[in-house]
Scaffold this motif. Structure first.
Motif, short mmCIF file in Angstrom:
data_model
loop_
_atom_site.label_atom_id
_atom_site.label_comp_id
_atom_site.label_asym_id
_atom_site.label_seq_id
_atom_site.Cartn_x
_atom_site.Cartn_y
_atom_site.Cartn_z
N ALA A 132 0.85 -1.20 0.00
CA ALA A 132 0.00 0.00 0.00
C ALA A 132 0.87 1.23 0.00
N PRO A 133 0.29 2.36 -0.43
CA PRO A 133 1.08 3.59 -0.39
C PRO A 133 1.42 3.92 1.05
N GLY A 134 2.63 4.29 1.26
CA GLY A 134 3.09 4.63 2.60
C GLY A 134 3.37 3.45 3.44
N ALA A 135 3.46 2.27 2.89
CA ALA A 135 3.68 1.08 3.68
C ALA A 135 5.07 1.06 4.29
N GLY A 136 6.00 1.69 3.72
CA GLY A 136 7.34 1.66 4.29
C GLY A 136 7.41 2.35 5.63
N GLY A 137 6.77 3.50 5.81
CA GLY A 137 6.78 4.19 7.10
C GLY A 137 6.04 3.41 8.17
N MET A 138 4.91 2.80 7.84
CA MET A 138 4.14 2.03 8.82
C MET A 138 4.93 0.80 9.24
N GLU A 139 5.62 0.18 8.31
CA GLU A 139 6.37 -1.01 8.65
C GLU A 139 7.49 -0.70 9.62
N MET A 140 8.12 0.45 9.41
CA MET A 140 9.19 0.85 10.32
C MET A 140 8.63 1.12 11.72
N MET A 141 7.45 1.77 11.81
CA MET A 141 6.86 2.07 13.13
C MET A 141 6.51 0.78 13.87
N ILE A 142 6.01 -0.18 13.16
CA ILE A 142 5.64 -1.46 13.79
C ILE A 142 6.87 -2.15 14.33
N GLU A 143 7.93 -2.16 13.58
CA GLU A 143 9.14 -2.82 14.01
C GLU A 143 9.70 -2.16 15.26
N VAL A 144 9.66 -0.83 15.29
CA VAL A 144 10.18 -0.11 16.47
C VAL A 144 9.35 -0.47 17.71
N LYS A 145 8.07 -0.43 17.56
CA LYS A 145 7.20 -0.75 18.71
C LYS A 145 7.37 -2.20 19.15
N LYS A 146 7.58 -3.08 18.20
CA LYS A 146 7.74 -4.48 18.55
C LYS A 146 9.03 -4.69 19.34
N ASP A 147 10.09 -4.00 18.90
CA ASP A 147 11.35 -4.13 19.63
C ASP A 147 11.22 -3.58 21.05
N GLU A 148 10.51 -2.47 21.20
CA GLU A 148 10.31 -1.93 22.55
C GLU A 148 9.55 -2.91 23.44
N ALA A 149 8.55 -3.55 22.86
CA ALA A 149 7.77 -4.51 23.66
C ALA A 149 8.59 -5.75 24.01
N ASP A 150 9.45 -6.19 23.08
CA ASP A 150 10.26 -7.37 23.37
C ASP A 150 11.30 -7.11 24.43
N ASN A 151 11.85 -5.93 24.47
CA ASN A 151 12.91 -5.61 25.42
C ASN A 151 12.41 -5.08 26.75
N ASP A 152 11.16 -4.69 26.83
CA ASP A 152 10.61 -4.15 28.10
C ASP A 152 10.04 -5.30 28.92
N ARG A 153 10.77 -5.67 29.98
CA ARG A 153 10.34 -6.77 30.84
C ARG A 153 9.59 -6.30 32.08
N ASP A 154 9.33 -5.02 32.21
CA ASP A 154 8.64 -4.51 33.41
C ASP A 154 7.14 -4.36 33.21
N LEU A 155 6.69 -4.37 32.02
CA LEU A 155 5.25 -4.16 31.76
C LEU A 155 4.66 -5.41 31.12
N LEU A 156 3.35 -5.52 31.30
CA LEU A 156 2.65 -6.61 30.62
C LEU A 156 2.61 -6.33 29.13
N PRO A 157 2.60 -7.34 28.30
CA PRO A 157 2.60 -7.13 26.83
C PRO A 157 1.26 -6.59 26.36
N TYR A 158 1.07 -5.29 26.47
CA TYR A 158 -0.17 -4.65 26.03
C TYR A 158 -0.07 -4.33 24.55
N ASP A 159 -1.10 -4.64 23.80
CA ASP A 159 -1.07 -4.50 22.34
C ASP A 159 -1.31 -3.06 21.94
#
Length: 769
Positions: free
Chosen positions: A684-711
């Motif tokens: 889709a148009p603009g898919a590159g920016g959305m994909e980068m945002m998802i990856e960043v958020k996913k990495d933050e969730a994987d490395n944050d062990r103090d919070l519950l995995p909230y979607d």
């Protein structure tokens, strides 16, 4: 004879008719030239007629007439029906045969009328036609059946009853209504007079032989032409008199009775036969032979006339096993004038056999009474009770306590019958104790017999002077502050829970003499509290506490001290109290009340703790009961729209939880949702920016062990263009490839202006997400 009487009657009628003719009296005037109306007079025949005339109708009755030629008319109930008059001659005729028994006389009215103008020449005259009687009726009984009664064995000539027959003929004519009676059936026992009274003819009419007689009586008119008669039946009953003695039905009677029969109980019944009626059966029974009159009694039953034998004292098989005696039956009320030949007494023999029964034990002494001093600790036994087996077996006896009054463990009974005291008795609690002791036989197999006897034991507690007297004050004492010396404040008395001392009354005295009060004894168990000096000062003391000592003169002498609280009050000139201080009353709580309060508080605390524990338990159960699927569902259920069905395949929340808990790298796990493969090479148009945002958020969730995995990755406005169901959102509708022309929205007015701008033309620039 009757024809002569009839001729004589006709002769009298003719004589009266001749004497009854009234001659006209000339009415001469003084002046012969004037014409005067001549006075008329009635001319009568005697009006009589004989009944039942056999000659042909009509029958001449009489003649009405006047001294003038006129027309005659009669009126009345039977005029012109039964009786008619000849208009010209005045002769009266009967056109029916008359019956005097139906109607004895007739009343009619006669008129004399002028033939020319039909006007009355004289006043109407009433005359009576009488019907002569002939003896043409036989007597008739007033009822067909009569009843009579006469006592049996009555003497000759005793009146039984009276019958009555009536003759319908005229009783004023001699012989016409005379009735003669005669008995046609039963004349051998009864007779009758001319008045209809029936009498006895025989002296020995016995009811027991024949109780009812049927008598036929005939009534006849002797002077009647026809000689007819009538009959009636008389039922005569002989009433009973007491003229027969009772007779035993059997020459001997035999009875069996157990030895434990109660005194006054029924042993048996002897029967007699008395042919008199029950009201005349008065049998009396008596003993004539035998030595057991003091053992048995025999009485007559007033309803059945039987003799009932009852014991007058207890029977004992071991002493006498059989009784034999003779009894006599007689009736002292029999009328000896009508005594029939025979023996006036009837004698029978009675045999009573006493049978052996297992009798309960018998106490040797009744009742039992013991005395004991109260609070006597050394006394442990009061005595014993004793019972014996009256039977030949002479079994052993066991004793038991059945009842006690007052109820409680105050007195005990041993198996051998010893009365024991487990603790000293207090007379003030109860001055006497009553117990019931049961004696039971011990059988051969050590079982207890079901038959037992009881003995009453009465224990009297003698008093010991162990209670000091107590003060009794009828009211709170008060005294005026200006009271004079000698003024009586209150009269006090005392009570003692012990018995009154025989040495005298209570003694009262004050504990101290240093007070403004004095005590005067009345020597009747009362004393007066009086003012000693007077003039009380309320400013110094509003209440005075006066100790009073009381002695009971007992042995030993006991003394108690009680305190009187005397209030000093203001008074008026008459000595009436106007103002008194209220003494503060001590308020106390009993031990029972305190225990009840503590129990209530403890119950409330327990209930509160149970409620809290229950709530906590429910909370723990609700937390533990949630499974992984429920947690995952809670994470993906929200109001924001996500990226479509493809976005749910990003990761599994359960895998994230397990990685966080174990510190391990999550392994690939099957997704619980169906995966849809996106077509390759379509972004889709603009898919590159959305994909980068998802990856960043996913990495933050994987490395944050103090919070519950909230979607948080699903909170965005991009849906994803590669869903098979395609997007239902209107965010990308401006660049839609649809062939629909939306320019018509501009014609719908200002309300659809925004839609017209979005869909009506191509946007000048791309939307930035």
């Amino acid at each position: 004879m009757s024809p002569l009487i009839l001729l004589f009657s006709l002769f009298l009628a003719l004589a009266f008719a001749g004497s009854g003719i009234q001659r006209p009296t000339p009415n001469l005037c003084a002046d012969g030239g004037s014409h005067k109306r001549q006075k008329r007079h009635w001319i009568w025949n005697q009006m009589h007629i004989r009944e039942e005339i056999d000659s042909p109708l009509p029958h001449h009755v009489g003649k009405v007439g006047s001294n003038l030629s006129a027309k005659y008319i009669i009126e009345g109930e039977y005029a012109n029906t039964i009786f008619k008059v000849e208009e010209s001659s005045g002769d009266v005729y009967a056109f029916e045969r008359l019956d005097r028994e139906k109607k004895a006389e007739y009343e009619l009215t006669a008129h004399i009328i002028d033939r020319t103008n039909n006007k009355s020449l004289e006043d109407p005259s009433i005359f009576i036609i009488k019907v002569y009687d002939i003896n043409d009726n036989s007597p008739v009984f007033v009822q067909k059946v009569f009843n009579g009664s006469v006592p049996e064995m009555s003497p000759v000539g005793t009146s039984v009853t009276k019958v009555t027959a009536v003759d319908a003929d005229d009783p004023t004519v001699s012989g016409h209504a005379t009735v003669k009676y005669q008995i046609t059936k039963g004349r051998e026992n009864f007779t009758i007079d001319n008045a209809g009274v029936i009498y006895t003819k025989e002296p020995n009419l016995d009811r027991e032989t024949k109780s009812t007689y049927e008598v036929v009586v005939e009534a006849k008119d002797g002077l009647g032409f026809f000689g007819e008669s009538s009959t009636a039946t008389v039922i005569i009953t002989l009433s009973d008199i007491n003229d027969n003695f009772p007779v035993f039905k059997h020459p001997s009677f035999h009875f069996k009775v157990p030895e434990n029969i109660s005194v006054g109980g029924e042993v048996g019944r002897v029967k007699v036969e008395d042919i008199d009626e029950p009201q005349h059966r008065n049998t009396r029974y008596s003993f004539i032979q035998g030595e057991f009159r003091d053992t048995f009694d025999i009485e007559a039953n007033p309803y059945t006339n039987e003799g009932i034998i009852r014991p007058k004292k207890p029977l004992d098989f071991e002493t006498v096993a059989e009784y034999r005696f003779s009894i006599e039956a007689t009736d002292p009320t029999v009328n000896l004038r009508h005594f029939k030949p025979g023996n006036p007494r009837s004698i029978s023999t009675v045999t009573i056999q006493v049978t052996d029964v297992d009798e309960p034990p018998v106490f040797t002494k009744l009742p039992y009474e013991f005395k004991v001093r109260e609070n006597h600790a050394e006394v442990k036994t009061l005595g014993s009770v004793h019972a014996e087996d009256p039977d030949a077996a002479k079994r052993k006896i066991r004793y038991m306590l059945r009842r006690a009054s007052p109820n409680g463990d105050y007195i005990r009974v041993s198996n051998t019958g010893v009365i024991q005291l487990p603790k000293p008795l207090d007379r003030e609690f109860s001055s006497s104790y009553n117990i019931t002791v049961a004696a039971v036989e011990i059988l051969e197999d050590d079982r207890l017999s079901d038959r037992e006897s009881h003995a009453h034991v009465h224990v009297i507690v003698d008093d010991v002077n162990d209670n000091a007297p107590e003060l009794v004050s009828p009211e709170e004492p008060r005294v005026c502050e200006n009271a004079a010396p000698g003024k009586v404040i209150i009269r006090i008395s005392a009570v003692d829970r012990d018995e009154t001392s025989p040495r005298g009354f209570f003694r009262f005295f004050l504990d101290t003499e240093d007070s403004n009060f004095s005590l005067v004894e009345n020597y009747d168990n009362t004393a007066n509290i009086t003012v000693k000096y007077g003039q009380f000062n309320r400013e110094l003391a509003k209440f005075h506490y006066l100790p009073v000592l009381i002695s009971d003169n007992g042995d030993p002498d006991l003394t108690s001290t009680s305190t009187l609280v005397i209030s000093v009050c203001k008074c008026n000139e008459r000595g009436d109290f106007t103002f008194c201080e209220e003494r503060a009353k001590q308020v106390g709580v009993s031990i029972q009340a305190l225990v009840a309060i503590f129990v209530c508080i403890f119950t409330i605390i327990v209930i509160v703790l149970l409620i809290l524990l229950r709530k906590r338990h429910k909370k723990d159960l609700s937390g533990l009961g949630r499974n992984v699927a429920e947690i995952h569902e809670q994470l993906v259920t929200y109001d924001e729209e996500g990226g479509g069905e493809m976005d749910t395949t990003s990761y599994d929340v359960s895998v994230l939880n397990s990685v966080r808990k174990n510190g391990l790298k999550a392994e690939a796990a099957p997704c619980p949702y169906a995966q849809v493969q996106k077509p390759a090479g379509s972004t889709a148009p603009g898919a590159g920016g959305m994909e980068m945002m998802i990856e960043v958020k996913k990495d933050e969730a994987d490395n944050d062990r103090d919070l519950l995995p909230y979607d948080t990755l699903h909170i965005y406005g991009y849906e994803g263009a590669e869903s098979i169901a395609e997007s239902l959102s209107s965010l990308g509708s401006g660049s839609s490839d649809s062939d629909i022309d939306y320019d018509f929205l501009n014609d719908w007015g200002p309300r659809f202006k925004m839609l017209a701008e979005l869909y009506g033309s191509e946007p000048s620039q791309e939307f930035v997400y």
